[in-house]
Design an enzyme around this catalytic site. Structure first.
Site, PDB file in Angstrom:
ATOM      1  N   ARG A  57       0.827  -1.218   0.000  1.00 14.71           N
ATOM      2  CA  ARG A  57       0.000   0.000   0.000  1.00 14.71           C
ATOM      3  C   ARG A  57       0.855   1.259   0.000  1.00 14.71           C
ATOM      4  O   ARG A  57       0.552   2.223  -0.710  1.00 14.71           O
ATOM      5  CB  ARG A  57      -0.925  -0.014   1.221  1.00 14.71           C
ATOM      6  CG  ARG A  57      -2.001  -1.100   1.175  1.00 14.71           C
ATOM      7  CD  ARG A  57      -2.967  -0.965   2.330  1.00 14.71           C
ATOM      8  NE  ARG A  57      -2.319  -1.172   3.620  1.00 14.71           N
ATOM      9  CZ  ARG A  57      -2.185  -2.356   4.211  1.00 14.71           C
ATOM     10  NH1 ARG A  57      -2.652  -3.444   3.610  1.00 14.71           N
ATOM     11  NH2 ARG A  57      -1.600  -2.465   5.386  1.00 14.71           N
ATOM     12  N   ASP A  70       1.847 -14.313  -1.382  1.00 12.67           N
ATOM     13  CA  ASP A  70       1.526 -14.191   0.039  1.00 12.67           C
ATOM     14  C   ASP A  70       0.653 -15.347   0.507  1.00 12.67           C
ATOM     15  O   ASP A  70       0.929 -15.986   1.529  1.00 12.67           O
ATOM     16  CB  ASP A  70       0.823 -12.855   0.286  1.00 12.67           C
ATOM     17  CG  ASP A  70       0.408 -12.684   1.738  1.00 12.67           C
ATOM     18  OD1 ASP A  70       1.282 -12.761   2.619  1.00 12.67           O
ATOM     19  OD2 ASP A  70      -0.790 -12.479   1.996  1.00 12.67           O
ATOM     20  N   ASP A  74       1.710 -18.436   3.034  1.00 13.16           N
ATOM     21  CA  ASP A  74       0.933 -18.698   4.253  1.00 13.16           C
ATOM     22  C   ASP A  74       0.476 -20.147   4.315  1.00 13.16           C
ATOM     23  O   ASP A  74       0.660 -20.848   5.314  1.00 13.16           O
ATOM     24  CB  ASP A  74      -0.298 -17.789   4.307  1.00 13.16           C
ATOM     25  CG  ASP A  74       0.046 -16.344   4.608  1.00 13.16           C
ATOM     26  OD1 ASP A  74       1.168 -16.084   5.081  1.00 13.16           O
ATOM     27  OD2 ASP A  74      -0.808 -15.476   4.362  1.00 13.16           O
TER      28      ASP A  74
END
Length: 213
Positions: A57, A70, A74
């Site tokens: 961001r 991501d 995970d």
């Protein structure tokens, strides 16, 4: 022809993702016999997960590749822990297999459904429960932390059950306390699976109707 590296690979959040993978692999290598090292590497990999979204961001570096990286990091890191628990707790293999399969399948289907429907992030959902899960940071943190804590405590308990009070060992007791969170997290994964399947089926039906017109 000159080779040009796609700059997306070098986005800051993706560099964090690569480092998380390295730490996870170190953790996997240590899991069979070195619980302290395995726990430290696993924690570092999980801890870095808090920064990739912020960097994406801050520097306007959100990408589908990064989102996939991501999520896969995970899920695969968690699956590696589940596989170790299958070895350490053979009587519970079916439960661990179920948890691991639901976790992988639900998130994969959720990401795939999001791609097909043009969602910019996997954290968008029309389902009230999933919407709350992704938009409430305290709830999301509690679910993720509690889930990881439960399975992590099971791993540590295999090597060191902790101090005992009235024949009750500390580590298994902590695992029992956070077990409800892990159970809710698995239930949310099932909701992920069902809603994503519904989204895909609706998408297929829309395409079928358009072809028949």
């Amino acid at each position: 022809m000159d080779f040009q590296l796609n700059p997306v690979y070098l986005f800051y959040p993706n560099l964090i993702g690569y480092l998380r993978i390295v730490f996870a692999l170190f953790s996997f290598a240590a899991m069979p016999t070195r619980p302290v090292a395995a726990s430290i590497w696993y924690f570092l990999s999980a801890f870095l997960d808090a920064f990739d979204g912020y960097l994406a961001r801050k520097y306007n570096q959100s990408s589908r590749f990064g989102a996939m990286l991501d999520q896969l990091t995970d899920r695969c890191t968690f699956l590696g822990l589940i596989m170790a628990l299958c070895h350490f707790y053979p009587s519970c293999i079916f439960v661990f297999q179920f948890v691991g399969i639901i976790d992988i399948a639900s998130h994969w289907l959720h990401l795939h459904a999001g791609d097909l429907t043009g969602k910019l992030t996997h954290k968008e959902s029309k389902n009230p429960l999933l919407n709350y899960y992704y938009t409430s940071k305290p709830f999301l943190f509690a679910m993720c932390f509690g889930n990881e804590a439960f399975y992590g405590l099971l791993y540590i308990s295999h090597f060191w059950p902790g101090p005992s009070l009235y024949l009750i060992n500390f580590m298994p007791l902590l695992a029992l306390i956070v077990f409800p969170v892990a159970a809710v997290k698995s239930a949310i994964s099932l909701v992920h699976l069902v809603t994503s399947a519904q989204t895909l089926a609706s998408h297929d039906l829309d395409n079928l109707n358009r072809r028949q017109k």
